[in-house]
Design a protein around this motif. Structure first.
Motif, PDB file in Angstrom:
ATOM      1  N   PRO A 198       0.816  -1.217   0.000  1.00  0.00           N
ATOM      2  CA  PRO A 198       0.000   0.000   0.000  1.00  0.00           C
ATOM      3  C   PRO A 198       0.853   1.272   0.000  1.00  0.00           C
ATOM      4  O   PRO A 198       0.541   2.245  -0.704  1.00  0.00           O
ATOM      5  CB  PRO A 198      -0.823  -0.114   1.290  1.00  0.00           C
ATOM      6  CG  PRO A 198      -0.863  -1.573   1.572  1.00  0.00           C
ATOM      7  CD  PRO A 198       0.487  -2.076   1.148  1.00  0.00           C
ATOM      8  N   VAL A 199       1.942   1.249   0.766  1.00  0.00           N
ATOM      9  CA  VAL A 199       2.833   2.413   0.827  1.00  0.00           C
ATOM     10  C   VAL A 199       3.566   2.586  -0.495  1.00  0.00           C
ATOM     11  O   VAL A 199       3.673   3.701  -1.026  1.00  0.00           O
ATOM     12  CB  VAL A 199       3.833   2.257   1.988  1.00  0.00           C
ATOM     13  CG1 VAL A 199       4.841   3.403   1.993  1.00  0.00           C
ATOM     14  CG2 VAL A 199       3.098   2.208   3.318  1.00  0.00           C
ATOM     15  N   LEU A 200       4.065   1.495  -1.037  1.00  0.00           N
ATOM     16  CA  LEU A 200       4.800   1.570  -2.295  1.00  0.00           C
ATOM     17  C   LEU A 200       3.902   2.046  -3.436  1.00  0.00           C
ATOM     18  O   LEU A 200       4.324   2.855  -4.276  1.00  0.00           O
ATOM     19  CB  LEU A 200       5.405   0.210  -2.633  1.00  0.00           C
ATOM     20  CG  LEU A 200       6.430  -0.340  -1.632  1.00  0.00           C
ATOM     21  CD1 LEU A 200       6.943  -1.700  -2.099  1.00  0.00           C
ATOM     22  CD2 LEU A 200       7.579   0.635  -1.428  1.00  0.00           C
TER      23      LEU A 200
ATOM     24  N   GLU B   4       9.387   9.538   1.411  1.00  0.00           N
ATOM     25  CA  GLU B   4      10.558   8.787   0.980  1.00  0.00           C
ATOM     26  C   GLU B   4      10.521   7.426   1.669  1.00  0.00           C
ATOM     27  O   GLU B   4      10.443   7.350   2.901  1.00  0.00           O
ATOM     28  CB  GLU B   4      11.838   9.521   1.364  1.00  0.00           C
ATOM     29  CG  GLU B   4      13.109   8.771   1.014  1.00  0.00           C
ATOM     30  CD  GLU B   4      14.366   9.462   1.516  1.00  0.00           C
ATOM     31  OE1 GLU B   4      15.464   9.016   1.166  1.00  0.00           O
ATOM     32  OE2 GLU B   4      14.227  10.443   2.281  1.00  0.00           O
ATOM     33  N   VAL B   5      10.586   6.359   0.885  1.00  0.00           N
ATOM     34  CA  VAL B   5      10.557   5.006   1.432  1.00  0.00           C
ATOM     35  C   VAL B   5      11.983   4.460   1.465  1.00  0.00           C
ATOM     36  O   VAL B   5      12.669   4.437   0.444  1.00  0.00           O
ATOM     37  CB  VAL B   5       9.670   4.073   0.587  1.00  0.00           C
ATOM     38  CG1 VAL B   5       9.614   2.678   1.198  1.00  0.00           C
ATOM     39  CG2 VAL B   5       8.257   4.652   0.456  1.00  0.00           C
ATOM     40  N   VAL B   6      12.418   4.053   2.654  1.00  0.00           N
ATOM     41  CA  VAL B   6      13.755   3.476   2.799  1.00  0.00           C
ATOM     42  C   VAL B   6      13.628   2.099   3.438  1.00  0.00           C
ATOM     43  O   VAL B   6      12.674   1.819   4.158  1.00  0.00           O
ATOM     44  CB  VAL B   6      14.676   4.384   3.648  1.00  0.00           C
ATOM     45  CG1 VAL B   6      14.873   5.724   2.974  1.00  0.00           C
ATOM     46  CG2 VAL B   6      14.118   4.570   5.047  1.00  0.00           C
ATOM     47  N   ALA B   7      14.598   1.237   3.170  1.00  0.00           N
ATOM     48  CA  ALA B   7      14.557  -0.135   3.655  1.00  0.00           C
ATOM     49  C   ALA B   7      15.373  -0.314   4.922  1.00  0.00           C
ATOM     50  O   ALA B   7      16.345   0.403   5.159  1.00  0.00           O
ATOM     51  CB  ALA B   7      15.071  -1.083   2.577  1.00  0.00           C
ATOM     52  N   SER B   8      14.973  -1.289   5.727  1.00  0.00           N
ATOM     53  CA  SER B   8      15.760  -1.662   6.899  1.00  0.00           C
ATOM     54  C   SER B   8      16.032  -3.159   6.840  1.00  0.00           C
ATOM     55  O   SER B   8      15.569  -3.848   5.924  1.00  0.00           O
ATOM     56  CB  SER B   8      15.020  -1.321   8.190  1.00  0.00           C
ATOM     57  OG  SER B   8      14.014  -2.293   8.451  1.00  0.00           O
ATOM     58  N   ASN B   9      16.771  -3.648   7.818  1.00  0.00           N
ATOM     59  CA  ASN B   9      17.078  -5.076   7.889  1.00  0.00           C
ATOM     60  C   ASN B   9      16.315  -5.750   9.008  1.00  0.00           C
ATOM     61  O   ASN B   9      16.824  -6.661   9.651  1.00  0.00           O
ATOM     62  CB  ASN B   9      18.583  -5.283   8.070  1.00  0.00           C
ATOM     63  CG  ASN B   9      19.353  -5.037   6.792  1.00  0.00           C
ATOM     64  OD1 ASN B   9      18.858  -5.341   5.713  1.00  0.00           O
ATOM     65  ND2 ASN B   9      20.536  -4.471   6.902  1.00  0.00           N
ATOM     66  N   GLY B  10      15.094  -5.292   9.275  1.00  0.00           N
ATOM     67  CA  GLY B  10      14.286  -5.931  10.300  1.00  0.00           C
ATOM     68  C   GLY B  10      13.591  -4.929  11.198  1.00  0.00           C
ATOM     69  O   GLY B  10      13.957  -3.752  11.262  1.00  0.00           O
ATOM     70  N   THR B  11      12.579  -5.414  11.898  1.00  0.00           N
ATOM     71  CA  THR B  11      11.766  -4.549  12.745  1.00  0.00           C
ATOM     72  C   THR B  11      12.588  -3.824  13.804  1.00  0.00           C
ATOM     73  O   THR B  11      12.346  -2.650  14.082  1.00  0.00           O
ATOM     74  CB  THR B  11      10.658  -5.380  13.419  1.00  0.00           C
ATOM     75  OG1 THR B  11       9.751  -5.844  12.415  1.00  0.00           O
ATOM     76  CG2 THR B  11       9.868  -4.538  14.416  1.00  0.00           C
ATOM     77  N   ALA B  12      13.556  -4.521  14.415  1.00  0.00           N
ATOM     78  CA  ALA B  12      14.357  -3.877  15.460  1.00  0.00           C
ATOM     79  C   ALA B  12      15.081  -2.663  14.904  1.00  0.00           C
ATOM     80  O   ALA B  12      15.110  -1.598  15.530  1.00  0.00           O
ATOM     81  CB  ALA B  12      15.353  -4.867  16.055  1.00  0.00           C
ATOM     82  N   GLN B  13      15.651  -2.801  13.713  1.00  0.00           N
ATOM     83  CA  GLN B  13      16.338  -1.666  13.101  1.00  0.00           C
ATOM     84  C   GLN B  13      15.351  -0.567  12.725  1.00  0.00           C
ATOM     85  O   GLN B  13      15.653   0.622  12.862  1.00  0.00           O
ATOM     86  CB  GLN B  13      17.115  -2.119  11.856  1.00  0.00           C
ATOM     87  CG  GLN B  13      17.991  -1.017  11.269  1.00  0.00           C
ATOM     88  CD  GLN B  13      18.690  -1.462  10.018  1.00  0.00           C
ATOM     89  OE1 GLN B  13      18.179  -1.285   8.916  1.00  0.00           O
ATOM     90  NE2 GLN B  13      19.875  -2.057  10.162  1.00  0.00           N
TER      91      GLN B  13
ATOM     92  N   LEU C 133      -2.175   7.958   6.382  1.00  0.00           N
ATOM     93  CA  LEU C 133      -3.194   6.907   6.392  1.00  0.00           C
ATOM     94  C   LEU C 133      -4.218   7.116   5.287  1.00  0.00           C
ATOM     95  O   LEU C 133      -4.702   6.143   4.692  1.00  0.00           O
ATOM     96  CB  LEU C 133      -3.895   6.872   7.753  1.00  0.00           C
ATOM     97  CG  LEU C 133      -3.073   6.398   8.953  1.00  0.00           C
ATOM     98  CD1 LEU C 133      -3.931   6.425  10.220  1.00  0.00           C
ATOM     99  CD2 LEU C 133      -2.512   5.001   8.721  1.00  0.00           C
ATOM    100  N   THR C 134      -4.544   8.366   4.997  1.00  0.00           N
ATOM    101  CA  THR C 134      -5.496   8.671   3.929  1.00  0.00           C
ATOM    102  C   THR C 134      -4.991   8.131   2.592  1.00  0.00           C
ATOM    103  O   THR C 134      -5.736   7.490   1.833  1.00  0.00           O
ATOM    104  CB  THR C 134      -5.727  10.190   3.822  1.00  0.00           C
ATOM    105  OG1 THR C 134      -6.292  10.679   5.047  1.00  0.00           O
ATOM    106  CG2 THR C 134      -6.670  10.521   2.672  1.00  0.00           C
ATOM    107  N   ALA C 135      -3.715   8.378   2.300  1.00  0.00           N
ATOM    108  CA  ALA C 135      -3.134   7.906   1.039  1.00  0.00           C
ATOM    109  C   ALA C 135      -3.002   6.393   1.016  1.00  0.00           C
ATOM    110  O   ALA C 135      -3.269   5.743  -0.008  1.00  0.00           O
ATOM    111  CB  ALA C 135      -1.775   8.566   0.824  1.00  0.00           C
TER     112      ALA C 135
END
Length: 355
Positions: free
Chosen positions: A64-66, A82-91, A256-258
């Motif tokens: 949905p975000v993408l 801006e969408v950025v990636a992480s290596n897991g929820t903790a990060q 959330l609207t978008a």
């Protein structure tokens, strides 16, 4: 490659992130200043800039975000996301607490652990996946159908110490079995893990709904059951800091609207997702191999729709209060939480859009 940090280290991570914020800011190229991502102050236009961190990489868990980003939905809502990636929820939680990002998506079970036991200043303001996206997957010829079948077996988890392993422990403990009676190994997350089943190296593994659908589309004869059958928790949730939930309420509601508009568009076009997949491919094709095969991508997205609408389309993105409370109670009974009394800031529906 999926290498989320162990959820059992969340308390240590939270303490560390609060004391080494300056280091994290340096490592990420700077903090959220007035002219950088995360400031929420606009970037040469009237749009507010937000940085969103994924739970891991670019995959269908955050579609949905993408799609909102790829289709112009955020711009229509007055945002520059801006969408950025992480290596897991903790990060992901580290980055949001450090101020390197404004919001992110996390697995509900990890956010609960961080907030309830470790007093993390985080708040879930929307639930994308109303149920857990994960399933236990085994061969149809040798299925593992319930907790007792796991005793004495070796299973694959996404990462040792992560939320998938914690879910295994909770399932076994809740059913009256000793979690240590199940051997486990880290296998990451891809449809290719099914080959480890065929080779007899593992007896089952945890995979998300889109991995399950991809495996089926590739002709694997498999058996599966949803993790939520034994560990009822919210799946992917949108969260921010408790402070930002108050200070940037307007921006979070716009987000959330978008996201909701993106979900509704995808749901309405679930029988023909070529346009959706095409836009995703244009913007994220180099980061999302699954998009190269439209049929596989469609199957994965449709499986997500089932989770978004688990409580009905009228409840898209809303936090289900009873589900959150039940999740806390389940984790506490399984010995994964010290307390069964969730703090008031764990989740909120105050930022939900009017329609």
């Amino acid at each position: 490659m999926r290498i989320p940090l162990p959820s059992r280290t969340v308390k240590t991570l939270i303490g560390a992130v609060l004391s080494v914020t300056a280091l994290l800011l340096t490592a990420c190229g700077g903090g959220a200043s007035d002219d950088q991502p995360g400031s929420g102050t606009g970037t040469g236009t009237e749009r507010k800039h937000l940085t969103f961190v994924t739970p891991y990489g670019f995959d269908l868990a955050v579609v949905p975000v993408l799609y909102a980003a790829a289709s112009g939905g955020f711009e229509q809502a007055g945002l520059d996301v801006e969408v950025v990636a992480s290596n897991g929820t903790a990060q992901t939680m580290q980055q949001v607490m450090a101020g390197n990002a404004d919001l992110g998506q996390a697995v509900g079970i990890d956010l609960i652990s961080a907030v309830v036991d470790n007093d993390a200043p985080l708040t879930a303001f929307g639930t994308a996946d109303q149920t857990s996206p994960f399933h236990w997957i085994s061969l149809a010829s040798a299925p593992l159908k319930e907790p007792k079948d796991f005793v004495g077996k070796r299973v694959g988890v996404i990462s040792v110490g992560g939320s998938s392993e914690a879910s295994l422990d909770i399932m076994m403990a809740s059913a009256g079995f000793n979690p240590s009676d199940v051997a486990r190994q880290a296998v990451g997350e891809s449809a290719g893990v099914v080959e480890l089943l065929n080779q007899g190296r593992i007896n089952a593994f945890v995979g998300s709904s889109d991995i399950l659908e991809v495996a089926r589309s590739q002709g694997y004869d498999i058996y599966s059951f949803p993790l939520n059958q034994y560990v009822p928790t919210p799946g992917g949730v949108y969260f921010t800091t408790t402070k930002k939930a108050k200070d940037s309420a307007e921006e979070m509601t716009a987000f959330l609207t978008a996201a909701k508009a993106a979900m509704r568009h995808i749901i309405a076009n679930k029988d023909n997702l070529s346009e959706v997949i095409g836009k995703l491919r244009e913007k994220y094709g180099d980061k999302m191999p699954v998009l190269a095969n439209e049929e596989e991508a469609r199957a994965g997205i449709v499986s997500r729709i089932e989770m978004w609408t688990a409580f009905g389309e009228d409840n898209l993105l809303k936090n289900n209060e009873q589900q959150w409370k039940d999740a806390v109670a389940t984790l506490h009974r399984a010995g994964k939480l010290k307390s069964d009394d969730p703090p008031a800031h764990l989740f909120t529906n105050d930022l939900q859009p009017a329609s």
